[in-house]
Design an enzyme around this catalytic site. Sequence first.
Site, PDB file in Angstrom:
ATOM      1  N   HIS A  60       0.848  -1.206   0.000  1.00  0.00           N
ATOM      2  CA  HIS A  60       0.000   0.000   0.000  1.00  0.00           C
ATOM      3  C   HIS A  60       0.883   1.256   0.000  1.00  0.00           C
ATOM      4  O   HIS A  60       0.834   2.076   0.922  1.00  0.00           O
ATOM      5  CB  HIS A  60      -0.883  -0.024   1.250  1.00  0.00           C
ATOM      6  CG  HIS A  60      -2.057   0.895   1.196  1.00  0.00           C
ATOM      7  ND1 HIS A  60      -1.948   2.226   0.888  1.00  0.00           N
ATOM      8  CD2 HIS A  60      -3.369   0.659   1.422  1.00  0.00           C
ATOM      9  CE1 HIS A  60      -3.150   2.769   0.932  1.00  0.00           C
ATOM     10  NE2 HIS A  60      -4.028   1.837   1.247  1.00  0.00           N
ATOM     11  N   GLU A 119      -0.224   1.278  -5.636  1.00  0.00           N
ATOM     12  CA  GLU A 119      -0.114   0.096  -4.783  1.00  0.00           C
ATOM     13  C   GLU A 119      -0.115  -1.203  -5.592  1.00  0.00           C
ATOM     14  O   GLU A 119      -1.171  -1.711  -5.957  1.00  0.00           O
ATOM     15  CB  GLU A 119      -1.303   0.080  -3.812  1.00  0.00           C
ATOM     16  CG  GLU A 119      -1.605   1.425  -3.180  1.00  0.00           C
ATOM     17  CD  GLU A 119      -2.957   1.467  -2.449  1.00  0.00           C
ATOM     18  OE1 GLU A 119      -3.476   0.397  -2.066  1.00  0.00           O
ATOM     19  OE2 GLU A 119      -3.504   2.557  -2.281  1.00  0.00           O
TER      20      GLU A 119
END
Length: 279
Positions: free
Chosen positions: A150, A251
């Site tokens: 992330h 991500e």
Amino acid sequence: MAENSAQRRTVIKTKHAQCTIYHYGAHISSWKVSGKEVMFLSKDAKLDGSRPIRGGVPLVFPQFGPGEMKQHGFARRATWTLKSQDSSEEKASATFSLAPNEVTKEISQGIWDFDFGVDFVVTLELNTLRTQFIVNNVDTKEMKFTCLYHTYFKLKDVGKLQIAGLKGNTYIDGLLEKKEFKEERNFVTISENVDRIYKDVKYPVSFHSGVHIVSIDSNVSDCVVWNPWIEKAKGMSDFGDEEYKNMVCVEPGACTKDVCVAPGESYEMDCTITVTSLK
Ligand code: BG6
């Protein structure tokens, strides 16, 4: 105040770069190349283990997004063990590991009951940051999960952001009832709340941050692009109201389809980020 185990950090360094990794979440919070920061870390991030760190590289595993388990799973909420560390002027690395513990069990019990071992290897070399997320199925049944890096990147100005490498890809729009659309633009730009999962991505995906050209290479096929923009930023207690202007999450992950791993087998999610300084 005494440092608790969640506040423990490992710093790896070469003569070119430096990377800080919190043991809580095996969470990269900073990566500097020639002294210049690449990662975004919120000024309001909690760094005491009370919640996942807002910024850097939260590790999402074994569930991406909301679901039966807590949002984004347990990897970013558990404290990992530093297994080894090695550095020279040219190359530095650290390996962290995670096995079932009280935190992972509390979050996953009755939902995702597997015996697992995860190794997370961070390697610095020249102007690259390589991460390897290796999931070992040490259970006797097939394991299924989703996972993702992330990654929060620091930007000079989100208004100037142009992300290359996603043209022609289908994306799931998390803000439009998960409907699917095709990306027609050469460059993805951001001028509002964006929360999309691009599928079948052929990396590299790249952009200019205002300081660096950032190029992301990975062996996975999904790529989430996220910026909370004005209203959502205001609603987040660990994110400054104005910080949406200086960050983007790009991500790489395996999040639209389950990864399936047979007993005794492993899966590796790899990512190499290369930065080049803009003149
Ligand atoms: C993104 C999701 O990956 O993470 C968004 O696509 C989510 O929907 C964002 O809002 C941040 O999640 P969290 O749990 O760290 O606030």
